[in-house]
Design an enzyme around this catalytic site. Sequence first.
Site, PDB file in Angstrom:
ATOM      1  N   ASP A 147       0.927  -0.785   0.166  1.00 39.02           N
ATOM      2  CA  ASP A 147       0.014  -0.208  -0.356  1.00 39.02           C
ATOM      3  C   ASP A 147       1.161   0.830  -0.115  1.00 39.02           C
ATOM      4  O   ASP A 147       2.240   1.033   0.272  1.00 39.02           O
ATOM      5  CB  ASP A 147      -1.151  -0.434   1.311  1.00 39.02           C
ATOM      6  CG  ASP A 147      -2.171   0.274   0.619  1.00 39.02           C
ATOM      7  OD1 ASP A 147      -2.430   1.431   0.388  1.00 39.02           O
ATOM      8  OD2 ASP A 147      -3.499   0.140   1.585  1.00 39.02           O
ATOM      9  N   GLU A 180      -1.116   1.706  -5.211  1.00 37.77           N
ATOM     10  CA  GLU A 180      -1.090   3.286  -5.093  1.00 37.77           C
ATOM     11  C   GLU A 180      -2.057   3.917  -5.811  1.00 37.77           C
ATOM     12  O   GLU A 180      -1.924   5.388  -6.083  1.00 37.77           O
ATOM     13  CB  GLU A 180       0.048   3.410  -5.273  1.00 37.77           C
ATOM     14  CG  GLU A 180       0.618   2.999  -7.032  1.00 37.77           C
ATOM     15  CD  GLU A 180       0.216   4.638  -8.005  1.00 37.77           C
ATOM     16  OE1 GLU A 180      -1.023   3.663  -8.202  1.00 37.77           O
ATOM     17  OE2 GLU A 180       0.608   5.556  -8.035  1.00 37.77           O
ATOM     18  N   TRP A 181      -3.009   3.722  -5.594  1.00 35.40           N
ATOM     19  CA  TRP A 181      -4.233   3.994  -6.509  1.00 35.40           C
ATOM     20  C   TRP A 181      -4.559   4.161  -7.833  1.00 35.40           C
ATOM     21  O   TRP A 181      -5.006   5.658  -7.777  1.00 35.40           O
ATOM     22  CB  TRP A 181      -5.425   5.111  -5.165  1.00 35.40           C
ATOM     23  CG  TRP A 181      -4.591   4.269  -3.755  1.00 35.40           C
ATOM     24  CD1 TRP A 181      -5.090   2.958  -3.761  1.00 35.40           C
ATOM     25  CD2 TRP A 181      -3.944   4.978  -2.949  1.00 35.40           C
ATOM     26  NE1 TRP A 181      -4.603   2.879  -2.147  1.00 35.40           N
ATOM     27  CE2 TRP A 181      -3.795   3.700  -1.502  1.00 35.40           C
ATOM     28  CE3 TRP A 181      -3.270   6.569  -2.607  1.00 35.40           C
ATOM     29  CZ2 TRP A 181      -3.279   4.534  -0.543  1.00 35.40           C
ATOM     30  CZ3 TRP A 181      -2.411   6.475  -1.819  1.00 35.40           C
ATOM     31  CH2 TRP A 181      -2.738   5.456  -0.678  1.00 35.40           C
ATOM     32  N   GLY A 182      -3.132   4.219  -8.349  1.00 37.29           N
ATOM     33  CA  GLY A 182      -3.514   5.046  -9.515  1.00 37.29           C
ATOM     34  C   GLY A 182      -2.797   6.346  -9.518  1.00 37.29           C
ATOM     35  O   GLY A 182      -2.117   7.148 -10.800  1.00 37.29           O
ATOM     36  N   ASP A 183      -2.428   7.024  -8.688  1.00 33.15           N
ATOM     37  CA  ASP A 183      -2.080   8.160  -8.152  1.00 33.15           C
ATOM     38  C   ASP A 183      -0.059   8.524  -9.591  1.00 33.15           C
ATOM     39  O   ASP A 183      -0.207   9.868  -9.887  1.00 33.15           O
ATOM     40  CB  ASP A 183      -1.611   8.901  -7.037  1.00 33.15           C
ATOM     41  CG  ASP A 183      -2.504   8.785  -6.044  1.00 33.15           C
ATOM     42  OD1 ASP A 183      -3.704   8.488  -6.894  1.00 33.15           O
ATOM     43  OD2 ASP A 183      -2.538   9.094  -5.224  1.00 33.15           O
ATOM     44  N   ASN A 184       0.529   7.689  -9.118  1.00 32.23           N
ATOM     45  CA  ASN A 184       1.523   7.913 -10.051  1.00 32.23           C
ATOM     46  C   ASN A 184       1.816   7.361 -11.345  1.00 32.23           C
ATOM     47  O   ASN A 184       2.777   6.849 -11.545  1.00 32.23           O
ATOM     48  CB  ASN A 184       2.822   7.031  -8.849  1.00 32.23           C
ATOM     49  CG  ASN A 184       2.577   8.392  -7.609  1.00 32.23           C
ATOM     50  OD1 ASN A 184       3.068   9.387  -7.936  1.00 32.23           O
ATOM     51  ND2 ASN A 184       1.738   7.390  -6.353  1.00 32.23           N
ATOM     52  N   ASP A 202      -9.908   3.561  -3.251  1.00 35.92           N
ATOM     53  CA  ASP A 202     -10.737   2.039  -3.077  1.00 35.92           C
ATOM     54  C   ASP A 202     -12.302   2.364  -3.433  1.00 35.92           C
ATOM     55  O   ASP A 202     -12.862   2.899  -3.645  1.00 35.92           O
ATOM     56  CB  ASP A 202     -10.733   2.186  -1.777  1.00 35.92           C
ATOM     57  CG  ASP A 202      -9.334   2.346  -0.901  1.00 35.92           C
ATOM     58  OD1 ASP A 202      -8.391   1.973  -1.059  1.00 35.92           O
ATOM     59  OD2 ASP A 202      -9.605   2.108   0.320  1.00 35.92           O
TER      60      ASP A 202
HETATM   61  C1  GLA Z   1      -5.601   1.369   1.413  1.00 32.02           C
HETATM   62  C2  GLA Z   1      -6.222   0.093   0.247  1.00 32.02           C
HETATM   63  C3  GLA Z   1      -7.283  -0.747   0.532  1.00 32.02           C
HETATM   64  C4  GLA Z   1      -6.848  -1.032   2.503  1.00 32.02           C
HETATM   65  C5  GLA Z   1      -6.809  -0.336   2.841  1.00 32.02           C
HETATM   66  C6  GLA Z   1      -6.292  -1.123   4.183  1.00 32.02           C
HETATM   67  O1  GLA Z   1      -7.402   2.626   1.836  1.00 32.02           O
HETATM   68  O2  GLA Z   1      -6.430   0.754  -1.135  1.00 32.02           O
HETATM   69  O3  GLA Z   1      -7.595  -1.396  -0.924  1.00 32.02           O
HETATM   70  O4  GLA Z   1      -5.681  -1.805   2.023  1.00 32.02           O
HETATM   71  O5  GLA Z   1      -5.948   0.645   2.671  1.00 32.02           O
HETATM   72  O6  GLA Z   1      -6.030  -0.079   5.209  1.00 32.02           O
END
Ligand code: GLA
Length: 401
Positions: A147, A180-184, A202
């Site tokens: 994460d 890393e959520w696509g941020d980079n 998420d």
């Molecule tokens: C981030 C991730 C989630 C999960 C939580 C856990 O938000 O994107 O998928 O792993 O952390 O805290």
Amino acid sequence: MKKLSFIIVVLLSASTFPQKFNDLALTPPMGWNSWNKFACDVDEELIRKTADAMVSSGMKDAGYVYINIDDCWHGQRDSLGFIHPDPKRFPSGMKALADYIHSLGLKLGIYSDAGWNTCGGRPGSRGHEYQDAMTYAKWGIDYLKYDWCNTEALNAEGAYLTMRNALYAAGRPIVFSLCEWGDNKPWDWAENIGHLWRTTGDITNCFDCIVDHGTWKSWGVMYILDKQDGLRIYAGPDHWNDPDMMEVGNGMSVNEDRAHFSMWCMLAAPLISGNDLRNMSKETNEILTHKEVIAVDQDALGIQGFKYSSEDSVETWFKPLKNGEWAVCFLNRSSVVKPVEFSWKDKTVSDSFSGKELNCNKTIYSIKDLWVNKNIGKTDKTFSAEVPSHDVVLLKLSLVK
Ligand code: GLA
């Protein structure tokens, strides 16, 4: 002699040069993850019972293999810096848990974070990357989700590269899942670092909503789907776009769950279920274990599907499959039932990315409605159907022999 020493140097460096463990995810990974349903409420009892349920529910037979513990399994680091699981939640330790999971023919995944702390405030791997990778390898871990919370001033590519190299040095093949959520824009640099990368923030358990948490937002299934736009050219065997773990069985309607699952299969997304496998309804089980729908996701070509058209809230998606087959999905995003009609012969579907073309003037295909489990004719006739609200009709086209 000079040539020989050059060859020796090349061979030596090839065997020791850090790299990603290749071929661990030739099709999108399938499994379960604790976060969507249980958040921080994880312990070894839950993980064992979930693994049992993965076998008894038929999910293992359908192809699911990873049991992934997300955030909050952690205890403290010891005086030498080694991480230990929370002794109250995981009294038998991770090695014993991994042994149990392996005895069922399944694999165990774990979670850490590139920063000082995880998103749930547990110890992150920053400064302990090689040590943590060694520990995971020793425990028998098979999958690491990594994460991106509390990473101020870190460079994402560098941080993920460090952990990739640490995993490689530890010597145990571990699927590496970047979060890393696509941020980079990981699709630009992660192909040789990880096996999958999150493309968005998420997911949340609703079809078409955004939940505002103040400093961040979570996204309903349709929002996540829209955020995949333009990314299909980056995905393929061993390096997948990850639109997040699934919410199937967590409270949406059966139609919405079916649409969600179908679209993840059209996207060649990792199929990581996020519900309580111990208490699953028959409908949820049927969605998650539908083998022919799963085969759309797991197709060996690994080509992510694409949106062909969008009209009056109905989207038409195509995904080229092996042996000249195609998956076609009509997605009704509206709140009312919608008629669809598709005249195969009037439309040639060309995919410039894969070079595949669906031309029903040249070739006739037979059509199977996958969810209804029925052969419904051929592409020489116009297809028509009614698609319920927030649902799909999912077809597979096969060459007529
Ligand atoms: C981030 C991730 C989630 C999960 C939580 C856990 O938000 O994107 O998928 O792993 O952390 O805290």
